[in-house]
Design an enzyme around this catalytic site. Sequence first.
Site, short mmCIF file in Angstrom:
data_model
loop_
_atom_site.label_atom_id
_atom_site.label_comp_id
_atom_site.label_asym_id
_atom_site.label_seq_id
_atom_site.Cartn_x
_atom_site.Cartn_y
_atom_site.Cartn_z
N THR A 150 0.84 -1.20 0.00
CA THR A 150 0.00 0.00 0.00
C THR A 150 0.87 1.24 0.00
OG1 THR A 150 -1.71 -1.13 1.24
CG2 THR A 150 -1.65 1.28 1.43
N ARG A 178 -13.49 -7.86 -0.24
CA ARG A 178 -12.54 -7.88 0.90
C ARG A 178 -11.95 -6.47 1.10
NH1 ARG A 178 -6.96 -6.40 1.65
NH2 ARG A 178 -6.14 -7.58 3.38
N THR A 201 1.45 -0.76 6.15
CA THR A 201 1.33 -1.62 4.97
C THR A 201 1.67 -3.04 5.38
OG1 THR A 201 2.17 -2.07 2.75
CG2 THR A 201 3.68 -0.95 4.23
N GLY A 202 1.07 -3.99 4.70
CA GLY A 202 1.30 -5.39 5.06
C GLY A 202 -0.02 -6.14 5.05
N1 ASP Z 1 -2.47 -3.51 3.83
C1 ASP Z 1 -2.98 -3.80 2.52
C2 ASP Z 1 -4.21 -4.65 2.64
O1 ASP Z 1 -4.25 -5.53 3.46
C3 ASP Z 1 -2.00 -4.45 1.61
C4 ASP Z 1 -0.57 -3.99 1.73
O2 ASP Z 1 -0.29 -2.96 2.30
O3 ASP Z 1 0.32 -4.70 1.29
O4 ASP Z 1 -5.12 -4.45 1.88
#
Ligand code: ASP
Length: 317
Positions: A150, A178, A201-202
Site C-alpha cells: 500500500t 474484501r 502496509t502489510g
Molecule cells: N495492507 C494492505 C491490505 O491488506 C495491503 C498492503 O499494504 O500490502 O489491503
Amino acid sequence: MWAIIGTWRMSYEAIQNVSKKLKNNEIGADEAAVLAIAEIEDFPYFKSVGYGGLPNEEMVVELDAAFMNGNDYSFGAVMAIKDYKNPIKVAYELSKQYTNCVLVGEGAEKFAHKNGFERKNMLSDRAIIHYKKRVKEMETELKPYIGHDTVGMCVLDNNQKIVSATSTSGLFMKKSGRVGDSAIIGSGFYADSEVGACTATGLGEDLMKGCISYEVVSLMRQGKTVQESCEIALNKLNDKLLEKAKKVGDLSIVAIDKNGNFGCATNIDNFSFVYASDKEEAKVYLVEKENNKTTFKLASQEWLDDYLKTRMAKLEL
Ligand code: ASP
C-alpha cells in the site's frame, strides 16, 4: 517546518515532486498527500496501487483509499471502489463530510460519479498477465496473496497541520468485497496535528488486530519518541500474534511526529520508505529487522537503478 514520509520505494518520485511545492508553500499537507498519492495511482508499473493494481480472484480491480485531517480528525474512505481513476481524490472529498464519509462499492462509485470524478478501467494489460500467471502458479504451490503493498503517506506542513492518507489494490487474488486495513481509520492510517501521524502496509487482517496506526500515535502522545512508538507498537502486535495465533503476516509502518521527525518499524526484510523535510531532500531508506530492533540505511544507487529495471521489465506468460 515541513516533512513527508511515504511507504515503499514507489513513493520516491511523487515525494520529490510535492516536496518542491511544500518547500515553496505552494501547497499544504492535504494537497501534498492527495497529489503524491494520485501520481502513484496513475503510474501503471506499480502493481498494488491505482491503475495497474492487481485484481481480485474474479479479475476485477477493487481499490481502497483513505484520508485523515489531523487538525479536526475528519476523515474519508472508499472501499472496494471500481473504475475510478483516483480513489484518493474521492476519499479526500468524502473527508469534507461529517457523516457518510466512508463509502463502499456501488455507493462509493455513485458518489464519485455525482461529484464528477474521472472514470477509468483500472485493469491494465500487465495486471491481466500477472493474474493469468498467478492462476497457473496456484496450480502448483504458490499462495494467492503474495504480491501487495500500500502507499501510505504522512505529511506535516508549514502551518503545523498533519495528515495521513493511503491507497491500495489490497491483496492480490482477494475475495470480492474484501477490505484491508488501508481504508480503516486507526489501522492503516491516523493523524493528530498535536502529536503526529502513522500509516501501515502489510497483511491488513493482522494490522487491523492491533489498530496499529492509532496505537503509534497514542504512544507518541504519552511521550515516547516516534521511533520508539513505532517499534513498541509493531513488536507488541507481532509478538502477541505469534503467541496467541501462532502466526503473523507482514507488518510495516512509518510515522512522523509534530516536529517532522520520522520513525519506522517492520517484521520483514525488504521494507523501504521515502522521507523528505525542510532539512533533507527526498531519500529512499531500506529497513531491516534484527532481534526485534529496526535499523535503516540509505538505498544505494545500484539498488535504486535495479528497482525500476525490474519493475518495468517485460512480462510474459
Ligand atoms: N495492507 C494492505 C491490505 O491488506 C495491503 C498492503 O499494504 O500490502 O489491503
